[in-house]
Design a protein around this motif. Structure first.
Motif, PDB file in Angstrom:
ATOM      1  N   TRP A 191       0.710  -1.199  -0.043  1.00 29.62           N
ATOM      2  CA  TRP A 191       0.109   0.194  -0.028  1.00 29.62           C
ATOM      3  C   TRP A 191       0.819   1.197   0.127  1.00 29.62           C
ATOM      4  O   TRP A 191       1.511   1.534   1.126  1.00 29.62           O
ATOM      5  CB  TRP A 191      -0.811   0.170   1.220  1.00 29.62           C
ATOM      6  N   GLY A 192       0.939   1.892  -1.128  1.00 28.98           N
ATOM      7  CA  GLY A 192       1.585   3.172  -1.195  1.00 28.98           C
ATOM      8  C   GLY A 192       0.681   4.368  -1.247  1.00 28.98           C
ATOM      9  O   GLY A 192      -0.521   4.318  -0.974  1.00 28.98           O
ATOM     10  N   ALA A 193       1.193   5.534  -1.438  1.00 25.68           N
ATOM     11  CA  ALA A 193       0.756   6.763  -1.388  1.00 25.68           C
ATOM     12  C   ALA A 193      -0.519   6.639  -2.357  1.00 25.68           C
ATOM     13  O   ALA A 193      -1.688   7.158  -2.189  1.00 25.68           O
ATOM     14  CB  ALA A 193       1.439   7.932  -1.377  1.00 25.68           C
ATOM     15  N   LYS A 194      -0.103   6.375  -3.589  1.00 25.13           N
ATOM     16  CA  LYS A 194      -1.264   6.438  -4.632  1.00 25.13           C
ATOM     17  C   LYS A 194      -2.419   5.621  -4.499  1.00 25.13           C
ATOM     18  O   LYS A 194      -3.434   5.952  -4.730  1.00 25.13           O
ATOM     19  CB  LYS A 194      -0.600   6.338  -5.978  1.00 25.13           C
ATOM     20  N   SER A 195      -2.029   4.498  -4.280  1.00 33.26           N
ATOM     21  CA  SER A 195      -3.028   3.381  -3.979  1.00 33.26           C
ATOM     22  C   SER A 195      -4.034   3.898  -2.847  1.00 33.26           C
ATOM     23  O   SER A 195      -5.480   3.781  -2.662  1.00 33.26           O
ATOM     24  CB  SER A 195      -2.457   1.981  -3.967  1.00 33.26           C
ATOM     25  N   SER A 196      -3.291   4.273  -1.662  1.00 32.69           N
ATOM     26  CA  SER A 196      -3.976   4.542  -0.386  1.00 32.69           C
ATOM     27  C   SER A 196      -4.928   5.959  -0.667  1.00 32.69           C
ATOM     28  O   SER A 196      -6.016   5.727  -0.453  1.00 32.69           O
ATOM     29  CB  SER A 196      -3.073   4.794   0.712  1.00 32.69           C
ATOM     30  N   SER A 197      -4.497   6.789  -1.392  1.00 31.89           N
ATOM     31  CA  SER A 197      -5.324   7.923  -1.513  1.00 31.89           C
ATOM     32  C   SER A 197      -6.284   7.690  -2.516  1.00 31.89           C
ATOM     33  O   SER A 197      -7.623   8.075  -2.400  1.00 31.89           O
ATOM     34  CB  SER A 197      -4.618   9.176  -2.022  1.00 31.89           C
ATOM     35  N   ALA A 198      -6.247   6.905  -3.385  1.00 32.19           N
ATOM     36  CA  ALA A 198      -7.420   6.583  -4.527  1.00 32.19           C
ATOM     37  C   ALA A 198      -8.431   5.825  -3.895  1.00 32.19           C
ATOM     38  O   ALA A 198      -9.566   6.279  -4.009  1.00 32.19           O
ATOM     39  CB  ALA A 198      -6.494   5.709  -5.686  1.00 32.19           C
ATOM     40  N   VAL A 199      -7.906   4.841  -2.954  1.00 32.95           N
ATOM     41  CA  VAL A 199      -9.194   4.115  -2.251  1.00 32.95           C
ATOM     42  C   VAL A 199      -9.995   4.765  -1.528  1.00 32.95           C
ATOM     43  O   VAL A 199     -11.033   4.858  -1.152  1.00 32.95           O
ATOM     44  CB  VAL A 199      -8.495   2.687  -1.733  1.00 32.95           C
ATOM     45  N   LEU A 200      -9.134   5.617  -0.603  1.00 32.37           N
ATOM     46  CA  LEU A 200      -9.762   6.129   0.777  1.00 32.37           C
ATOM     47  C   LEU A 200     -10.345   7.552   0.067  1.00 32.37           C
ATOM     48  O   LEU A 200     -11.326   8.140   0.713  1.00 32.37           O
ATOM     49  CB  LEU A 200      -8.462   6.578   1.630  1.00 32.37           C
ATOM     50  N   ALA A 201      -9.851   7.983  -0.988  1.00 30.56           N
ATOM     51  CA  ALA A 201     -10.714   9.351  -1.590  1.00 30.56           C
ATOM     52  C   ALA A 201     -12.253   8.744  -1.796  1.00 30.56           C
ATOM     53  O   ALA A 201     -13.050   9.585  -1.725  1.00 30.56           O
ATOM     54  CB  ALA A 201     -10.098   9.772  -2.823  1.00 30.56           C
ATOM     55  N   ARG A 202     -12.406   7.536  -2.115  1.00 34.10           N
ATOM     56  CA  ARG A 202     -13.706   7.195  -2.243  1.00 34.10           C
ATOM     57  C   ARG A 202     -14.482   6.409  -1.159  1.00 34.10           C
ATOM     58  O   ARG A 202     -15.539   6.898  -0.591  1.00 34.10           O
ATOM     59  CB  ARG A 202     -13.643   5.808  -3.384  1.00 34.10           C
ATOM     60  N   PHE A 203     -13.634   5.733  -0.060  1.00 32.77           N
ATOM     61  CA  PHE A 203     -14.429   5.001   0.759  1.00 32.77           C
ATOM     62  C   PHE A 203     -14.205   5.832   2.257  1.00 32.77           C
ATOM     63  O   PHE A 203     -14.780   5.499   3.267  1.00 32.77           O
ATOM     64  CB  PHE A 203     -13.871   3.717   0.793  1.00 32.77           C
ATOM     65  N   LYS A 204     -13.244   6.808   2.276  1.00 30.65           N
ATOM     66  CA  LYS A 204     -12.861   7.742   3.531  1.00 30.65           C
ATOM     67  C   LYS A 204     -12.430   6.912   4.680  1.00 30.65           C
ATOM     68  O   LYS A 204     -11.291   7.220   5.321  1.00 30.65           O
ATOM     69  CB  LYS A 204     -14.076   8.129   3.816  1.00 30.65           C
ATOM     70  N   HIS A 205     -12.700   5.649   4.975  1.00 32.33           N
ATOM     71  CA  HIS A 205     -12.181   5.036   6.323  1.00 32.33           C
ATOM     72  C   HIS A 205     -12.088   3.587   5.882  1.00 32.33           C
ATOM     73  O   HIS A 205     -12.831   2.875   5.095  1.00 32.33           O
ATOM     74  CB  HIS A 205     -13.095   5.180   7.493  1.00 32.33           C
TER      75      HIS A 205
END
Length: 262
Positions: A191-205
């Motif tokens: 889990w890197g910065a790009k994958s983490s931000s992409a997924v959390l931008a949609r699901f938040k938590h």
């Protein structure tokens, strides 16, 4: 009024490594203390009226009981560690509000202080003075902002989203996934910065992320593998989020005017 909350631990480290050695009559190293004190006094000269400085009186906190690898004072230069109590004494003697943390961390004090100050209708803005990414979770619109005094850059809520790809409320989840080497927890494998931000931008938590990667609806490299890791290490991820979440459930002052220099 504006309220400034200063990360004294960061400032002491910064000045320790930036300034040449200086000793008092007893031979104690004091260059960093002098540097921080001069810097904070300069803020008052520039017109700041309400200010507090938070320090890690001890580096260890309650988080060390939750995760064995959490940061400790091991490896910190003794002449740097010895200046923490000196800094606290110097700031107090100068009439500057100081919050020396023991059970909690300086970051917790900054978070708790910011939340309390922002509730006062007289306060126009709370400025948290630190570059520490943990504090991005405290930013609220333009009411609570983060200032890097070294680079003179200010970050409001839109700035947090621009930098991390997620809103402030998702920063602890983001750090849980990517890890924080400075604080001593690794995050989740892959889990890197790009994958983490992409997924959390949609699901938040974390809890809202579907276990089936095909339901994510975002373009992420190796999504199947990332999903497997998150499902397998979900408890660890939640623990890391607890480590990353700053505590605000304690009181540092009753009235914001207590932060005015004595």
């Amino acid at each position: 009024m504006d309220v400034y909350l200063v990360d004294g631990t960061y400032e002491l480290f910064r000045h320790y490594y930036a300034l040449p050695s200086s000793r008092d009559k007893d031979g104690r190293e004091i260059a960093a203390v002098r540097g921080v004190l001069a810097s904070v006094q300069g803020m008052f000269k520039e017109g700041v009226t309400h200010l507090a400085v938070a320090t890690d009186h001890v580096i260890e906190s309650f988080r060390n009981q939750l995760w064995a690898g959490y940061k400790t004072s091991e490896g910190v230069e003794p002449e740097l560690m010895s200046q923490f109590p000196l800094l606290e004494e110097a700031l107090s003697a100068a009439g500057i509000v100081i919050w020396p943390m023991v059970e909690f961390e300086a970051d917790d004090a900054l978070a708790a202080g910011a939340a309390a100050a922002a509730r006062d209708p007289r306060v126009d803005q709370v400025i948290i003075c630190t570059p520490d990414k943990d504090l991005a979770q405290c930013v609220r619109g333009t009411k609570i902002v983060q200032l890097n005094r070294r680079t003179r850059t200010m970050m409001d809520e839109q700035g947090v989203v621009a930098k991390f790809g997620v809103a402030p409320a998702s920063i602890p989840d983001y750090l849980a996934l990517v890890g924080d080497s400075a604080d001593g927890y690794p995050g989740l494998a892959g889990w890197g910065a790009k994958s983490s931000s992409a997924v959390l931008a949609r699901f938040k938590h974390l809890e809202a992320i579907p276990p089936d990667w095909r339901e994510w609806g975002v373009k992420v490299t190796n999504a199947r593998s990332l999903s497997d890791v998150l499902v397998r290490e979900s408890e660890q991820a939640l623990l890391f989020r607890t480590l990353a979440t700053l505590r605000t459930d304690f009181s540092l002052f009753e009235d914001v005017d207590e932060l005015r220099r004595a």
